[in-house]
Design an enzyme around this catalytic site. Structure first.
Site, mmCIF file in Angstrom:
data_model
loop_
_atom_site.group_PDB
_atom_site.id
_atom_site.type_symbol
_atom_site.label_atom_id
_atom_site.label_comp_id
_atom_site.label_asym_id
_atom_site.label_seq_id
_atom_site.Cartn_x
_atom_site.Cartn_y
_atom_site.Cartn_z
ATOM 1 N N GLU A 58 -4.361 -11.144 -5.550
ATOM 2 C CA GLU A 58 -3.677 -12.428 -5.368
ATOM 3 C C GLU A 58 -3.500 -12.683 -3.870
ATOM 4 O O GLU A 58 -3.059 -11.830 -3.118
ATOM 5 C CB GLU A 58 -2.315 -12.443 -6.079
ATOM 6 C CG GLU A 58 -1.694 -13.817 -6.029
ATOM 7 C CD GLU A 58 -0.613 -14.006 -7.085
ATOM 8 O OE1 GLU A 58 -0.964 -14.168 -8.270
ATOM 9 O OE2 GLU A 58 0.580 -13.990 -6.719
ATOM 10 N N ASP A 99 4.736 -8.452 -13.434
ATOM 11 C CA ASP A 99 3.685 -8.031 -12.499
ATOM 12 C C ASP A 99 2.453 -7.517 -13.242
ATOM 13 O O ASP A 99 1.329 -7.668 -12.776
ATOM 14 C CB ASP A 99 4.209 -6.932 -11.559
ATOM 15 C CG ASP A 99 5.564 -7.288 -10.989
ATOM 16 O OD1 ASP A 99 5.617 -7.746 -9.850
ATOM 17 O OD2 ASP A 99 6.564 -7.132 -11.707
ATOM 18 N N ASP A 124 -1.864 -7.485 -8.387
ATOM 19 C CA ASP A 124 -0.761 -8.327 -7.934
ATOM 20 C C ASP A 124 0.020 -7.493 -6.924
ATOM 21 O O ASP A 124 0.804 -6.622 -7.309
ATOM 22 C CB ASP A 124 0.117 -8.712 -9.139
ATOM 23 C CG ASP A 124 1.237 -9.665 -8.744
ATOM 24 O OD1 ASP A 124 1.096 -10.354 -7.720
ATOM 25 O OD2 ASP A 124 2.255 -9.701 -9.460
#
Lengths: 169, 169
Positions: B65, B138, B4
Site C-alpha cells: 500500500e 490489517d 499493509d
C-alpha cells in the site's frame, strides 16, 4: 557511521574519535541511484552499498538523520524508506542505531542549529583536518552526522551510566 | 503477496488467482512489534517476518500500500520506513514490487474508492470464500491489496503486452 538518507544521493561517512580527542575520517562516499529506476530497485542498490560498508567498517554505531515531512512529500517518503532500510540493516548486524535531527547535527558541529550547508561543510573540513572540503553536500552532511553522534551520543551514554551508577544499578 | 505496512501491526496476505477465475487465499498474518522497542529493532523484526514469508511463498509479485503523509506525521514516517524495508527485501529476492493507493485497493475490491473498512473486509471475505472475516483489519487490508494487484496488475500487464505486440516488438 553517519548516514544522510536519500533515494537519489545517500551520504555515508565513517569517523573515529571521542569527546576531547582529535577526530579521524575513515571513509566518505555518496551512493547514487538513477531517478528512472523503480523505487524497490533503487532501495536495493542503496541497501547493498550500505551493507557492504557496514561489513567493511563494523562501526560501533550508525547515526541516521531523522526525517521530517516538512518539505516535498514525495521526496520525504523516499527518504523515510531509505532511512528505514539503513536502520534495519544496522539492527540486523547488531549495530546500535541513533537518530539525530538536522538542527542537532548543525548545532553539534557549528554551534548553531541554524547554520547553512557551507558552514557545516567548513566545520567538518576543519574538525577532520581535511585538505579539501568533502563534496557533494551529502558527503559533508554524513560526516557531520557521524561527528554529532560521537559527541552527543558519547555524552548521553556517560550521563546514562552515571545515573545508573548513582541509582546503584 | 499484499502488504499493509505499519510498525505496530503489519498485515500480510497471499492470494492466488487471476482475472475471471476464483481466488484462493494461501496465507494471512499480522506481524506485530512492541511500541517501546527502538525503531531499528522493530524494523528488523518485521524484516525477518517478511523475508521468511517471501522465501516460503515465493510470490510472483509483492504489492504494497502506497503511503501518504496526510495523517499523523510520526506514524507516517514509521509506515514509510516499513514499506521501504518490504520493497527492498522483495527486490533482493528478485520479486517485482508494485504500489497501490488505498483508494485503488478499495475500488478494486468493493467498486468504490471511498468504501469503509467494514465493506472492504466483507468483500474480501466473500471474494476469497472464507467462512470467517479476517481479523484484524490489517489482515483484511493486506488481502485486499493482493486482490487489487491480481486484478489491476494483471489487466495492466495484458494491456502492455497487447500494445507491445501491436507495435511489433
Amino acid at each position: 557511521m553517519g548516514i544522510d538518507p536519500g533515494l537519489t544521493r545517500l551520504g555515508l561517512g565513517v569517523v573515529e574519535g571521542s569527546v576531547g580527542r582529535p577526530l579521524t575520517m575513515l571513509d566518505v562516499d555518496v551512493l547514487r541511484t538513477p531517478a528512472d529506476l523503480d523505487p524497490a530497485r533503487r532501495l536495493r542498490i542503496l541497501a547493498d552499498g550500505i551493507e557492504e560498508r557496514l561489513l567493511l567498517h563494523r562501526p560501533d554505531a550508525v547515526a541516521v538523520e531523522r526525517v521530517f515531512s516538512q518539505h516535498n512529500v514525495r521526496t520525504v517518503m523516499g527518504t523515510a524508506q531509505v532511512s528505514g532500510v539503513a536502520m534495519m540493516l544496522a539492527a540486523r548486524h547488531g549495530i546500535e542505531v541513533h537518530l539525530h535531527t538536522p538542527s542537532e547535527v548543525k548545532a553539534a558541529v557549528t554551534g548553531s542549529g541554524r547554520a547553512d550547508k557551507a558552514q557545516v561543510t567548513q566545520m567538518v573540513t576543519r574538525l577532520l583536518r581535511l585538505t579539501e572540503a568533502p563534496r557533494p553536500a551529502d558527503a559533508a552532511d554524513a560526516l557531520a552526522i557521524a561527528i554529532c553522534h560521537l559527541w552527543r551520543g558519547g555524552a548521553q551514554n556517560r550521563l546514562a551510566e552515571a545515573v545508573a551508577k548513582a541509582a546503584g544499578r
